[in-house]
Write a protein that holds these residues in place. Sequence first.
Motif, PDB file in Angstrom:
ATOM      1  N   ALA A  77       1.002  -1.098   0.139  1.00 21.58           N
ATOM      2  CA  ALA A  77      -0.049  -0.087   0.116  1.00 21.58           C
ATOM      3  C   ALA A  77       1.089   1.236  -0.051  1.00 21.58           C
ATOM      4  N   ARG A  78       0.172   2.546  -0.531  1.00 19.00           N
ATOM      5  CA  ARG A  78       0.923   3.608  -0.594  1.00 19.00           C
ATOM      6  C   ARG A  78       0.532   4.258   0.847  1.00 19.00           C
ATOM      7  N   PRO A  79       1.377   5.176   1.489  1.00 16.30           N
ATOM      8  CA  PRO A  79       2.862   4.919   1.592  1.00 16.30           C
ATOM      9  C   PRO A  79       3.413   3.915   2.172  1.00 16.30           C
ATOM     10  N   CYS A  80       4.842   3.521   1.789  1.00 14.18           N
ATOM     11  CA  CYS A  80       5.382   2.247   2.382  1.00 14.18           C
ATOM     12  C   CYS A  80       6.804   2.691   2.671  1.00 14.18           C
ATOM     13  N   LEU A  81       6.903   3.763   3.080  1.00 13.59           N
ATOM     14  CA  LEU A  81       8.463   4.166   3.494  1.00 13.59           C
ATOM     15  C   LEU A  81       8.250   5.011   5.024  1.00 13.59           C
ATOM     16  N   PRO A  82       8.993   4.744   5.592  1.00 17.70           N
ATOM     17  CA  PRO A  82       9.056   5.743   6.987  1.00 17.70           C
ATOM     18  C   PRO A  82       9.343   7.358   6.885  1.00 17.70           C
ATOM     19  N   GLU A  83       8.549   7.845   7.299  1.00 21.84           N
ATOM     20  CA  GLU A  83       8.835   9.498   7.132  1.00 21.84           C
ATOM     21  C   GLU A  83      10.028   9.932   7.689  1.00 21.84           C
ATOM     22  N   PRO A  84      11.013  10.663   7.161  1.00 19.78           N
ATOM     23  CA  PRO A  84      10.636  11.607   6.073  1.00 19.78           C
ATOM     24  C   PRO A  84      11.004  11.202   4.906  1.00 19.78           C
ATOM     25  N   LEU A  85      11.038   9.846   4.480  1.00 20.07           N
ATOM     26  CA  LEU A  85      11.533   9.217   3.178  1.00 20.07           C
ATOM     27  C   LEU A  85      10.403   9.099   2.346  1.00 20.07           C
ATOM     28  N   LEU A  86      10.506   9.547   1.146  1.00 13.24           N
ATOM     29  CA  LEU A  86       9.121   9.738   0.171  1.00 13.24           C
ATOM     30  C   LEU A  86       9.429   8.663  -1.115  1.00 13.24           C
ATOM     31  N   PRO A  87       8.496   8.009  -1.500  1.00  8.65           N
ATOM     32  CA  PRO A  87       8.556   7.338  -2.872  1.00  8.65           C
ATOM     33  C   PRO A  87       8.624   8.320  -3.895  1.00  8.65           C
ATOM     34  N   LEU A  88       8.797   7.923  -5.084  1.00  2.00           N
ATOM     35  CA  LEU A  88       9.174   8.675  -6.286  1.00  2.00           C
ATOM     36  C   LEU A  88       7.904   9.309  -6.383  1.00  2.00           C
ATOM     37  N   GLN A  89       7.768  10.582  -6.940  1.00  2.00           N
ATOM     38  CA  GLN A  89       6.513  11.741  -7.217  1.00  2.00           C
ATOM     39  C   GLN A  89       6.458  11.710  -8.696  1.00  2.00           C
ATOM     40  N   ASP A  90       5.102  11.931  -9.015  1.00  2.00           N
ATOM     41  CA  ASP A  90       4.917  12.747 -10.373  1.00  2.00           C
ATOM     42  C   ASP A  90       5.534  12.126 -11.604  1.00  2.00           C
ATOM     43  N   ALA A  91       6.343  13.150 -12.318  1.00  2.00           N
ATOM     44  CA  ALA A  91       7.140  12.523 -13.295  1.00  2.00           C
ATOM     45  C   ALA A  91       8.007  11.302 -13.033  1.00  2.00           C
ATOM     46  N   ASP A  92       8.861  11.424 -12.084  1.00  2.00           N
ATOM     47  CA  ASP A  92       9.602  10.463 -11.710  1.00  2.00           C
ATOM     48  C   ASP A  92       9.213   9.078 -11.622  1.00  2.00           C
ATOM     49  N   ARG A  93       7.645   9.354 -11.009  1.00  2.00           N
ATOM     50  CA  ARG A  93       6.903   7.976 -10.840  1.00  2.00           C
ATOM     51  C   ARG A  93       6.490   7.468 -12.302  1.00  2.00           C
ATOM     52  N   ARG A  94       5.848   8.302 -13.151  1.00  2.00           N
ATOM     53  CA  ARG A  94       5.552   7.930 -14.388  1.00  2.00           C
ATOM     54  C   ARG A  94       6.665   7.429 -15.183  1.00  2.00           C
ATOM     55  N   GLU A  95       7.906   7.828 -15.044  1.00  2.00           N
ATOM     56  CA  GLU A  95       9.094   7.337 -15.746  1.00  2.00           C
ATOM     57  C   GLU A  95       9.386   5.892 -15.318  1.00  2.00           C
ATOM     58  N   LEU A  96       9.318   5.585 -14.032  1.00  2.00           N
ATOM     59  CA  LEU A  96       9.523   4.132 -13.320  1.00  2.00           C
ATOM     60  C   LEU A  96       8.478   3.439 -13.765  1.00  2.00           C
ATOM     61  N   THR A  97       7.370   3.771 -14.198  1.00  2.00           N
ATOM     62  CA  THR A  97       6.039   2.962 -14.482  1.00  2.00           C
ATOM     63  C   THR A  97       6.696   2.400 -16.095  1.00  2.00           C
ATOM     64  N   ALA A  98       6.927   3.466 -16.888  1.00  2.00           N
ATOM     65  CA  ALA A  98       7.302   3.174 -18.324  1.00  2.00           C
ATOM     66  C   ALA A  98       8.367   2.210 -18.197  1.00  2.00           C
ATOM     67  N   CYS A  99       9.433   2.278 -17.265  1.00  2.00           N
ATOM     68  CA  CYS A  99      10.768   1.649 -17.204  1.00  2.00           C
ATOM     69  C   CYS A  99      10.326  -0.007 -16.755  1.00  2.00           C
ATOM     70  N   LEU A 100       9.469  -0.097 -15.765  1.00  2.00           N
ATOM     71  CA  LEU A 100       9.185  -1.295 -15.314  1.00  2.00           C
ATOM     72  C   LEU A 100       8.401  -2.089 -16.532  1.00  2.00           C
ATOM     73  N   ASP A 101       7.431  -1.430 -17.337  1.00  2.00           N
ATOM     74  CA  ASP A 101       6.534  -1.996 -18.338  1.00  2.00           C
ATOM     75  C   ASP A 101       7.414  -2.469 -19.360  1.00  2.00           C
ATOM     76  N   GLU A 102       8.265  -1.362 -19.849  1.00  2.00           N
ATOM     77  CA  GLU A 102       9.494  -1.856 -20.793  1.00  2.00           C
ATOM     78  C   GLU A 102      10.312  -3.022 -20.511  1.00  2.00           C
ATOM     79  N   LEU A 103      10.665  -2.948 -19.336  1.00  2.00           N
ATOM     80  CA  LEU A 103      11.544  -4.274 -19.027  1.00  2.00           C
ATOM     81  C   LEU A 103      10.687  -5.575 -18.513  1.00  2.00           C
ATOM     82  N   GLU A 104       9.435  -5.583 -18.456  1.00  2.09           N
ATOM     83  CA  GLU A 104       8.564  -6.425 -18.212  1.00  2.09           C
ATOM     84  C   GLU A 104       8.697  -6.998 -16.949  1.00  2.09           C
ATOM     85  N   LEU A 105       8.836  -6.177 -16.047  1.00  2.00           N
ATOM     86  CA  LEU A 105       9.002  -6.454 -14.320  1.00  2.00           C
ATOM     87  C   LEU A 105       7.616  -6.257 -13.762  1.00  2.00           C
ATOM     88  N   PHE A 106       6.968  -7.376 -13.597  1.00  2.00           N
ATOM     89  CA  PHE A 106       5.699  -7.437 -12.998  1.00  2.00           C
ATOM     90  C   PHE A 106       5.838  -8.252 -11.608  1.00  2.00           C
TER      91      PHE A 106
END
Length: 296
Positions: free
Chosen positions: A267-296
């Motif tokens: 579930a989101r969030p999954c990191l202890p504060e103050p750590l944050l997961p990737l946001q916005d454009a960085d998050r979208r870039e990672l989504t595209a990367c995972l899809d391209e690499l077929e990591l599911f």
Amino acid sequence: MFTGLSAFPLTPMNETGVDETAFAGLVERLVSANVDSIGSLGSTGNYAYLTRAERARIAELFVQIAGDIPVIVGIGALRTRDVLALAEDAQTAGASGILLPPMSYQKLSDEEVFRLYETVSHSLSVPLCVYDNPGTTHFEFSVELHGRIAQLPKVSSIKIPPVPPDPEAAAKRIEQLRKVIPADVRLGISGDALAATGLNAGCEAWYSVIGGLFPEAAMAITRAAQAGRKTEATRLCERLKPLWTLYKQHGSLRVVATAAELRERVARPCLPEPLLPLQDADRRELTACLDELELF
């Protein structure tokens, strides 16, 4: 135990506590993939952000869920007193091995680090892995210090930082260490981007961040290297270069935590504060990367 793929999963949490259901799902995936060992409460496991009681509970859950797969439990803490207490908890939980980084606030000297390992090693009933991770501990082991520590009782492996990218230079680095450590102390590479290089250079294990979330991809690299298929191991590792690039930009913990969210493993969030997961454009870039690499 200190050979092959050692997968280090995330410890998903928020400010109310550890998500034990999501955690169990992550570990069960590793069991299904039949990884060689599981690394509990390393850097990816957010050990530094957890209380002693939380860490004891997580170690217990790891051992319960892992079944016959060996579990290596991290016991890093600022004070030797606390390290010894965590070691006792881990062994009580049934850990097969212990992982110890020289964690500090004040910069440690070589002698202070040696005495830490000397004290802890004499208190253990299970093997110990030396955690050499200057990126988080800000302590750099010399070859000489590794040689001294490797002579201590129960020291069975060294989790080394990334080797040089050039294969010949990597082999020389491994050879340097081999000259000063006992023959039965195994070397394990960390730093996912150079996993194949380290394995091909003679490391017996890969202590893997990506293996904790996508074990199949990491297993393929590990098994190719173990079988002597160096070119194939390198190819499989280089195929994941877009992911390694994101590691370099944001840190492997943030990338893997965000990937776990994107693939609905946690579930989101999954990191202890103050750590944050990737946001916005960085998050979208990672989504595209995972899809391209077929990591599911």
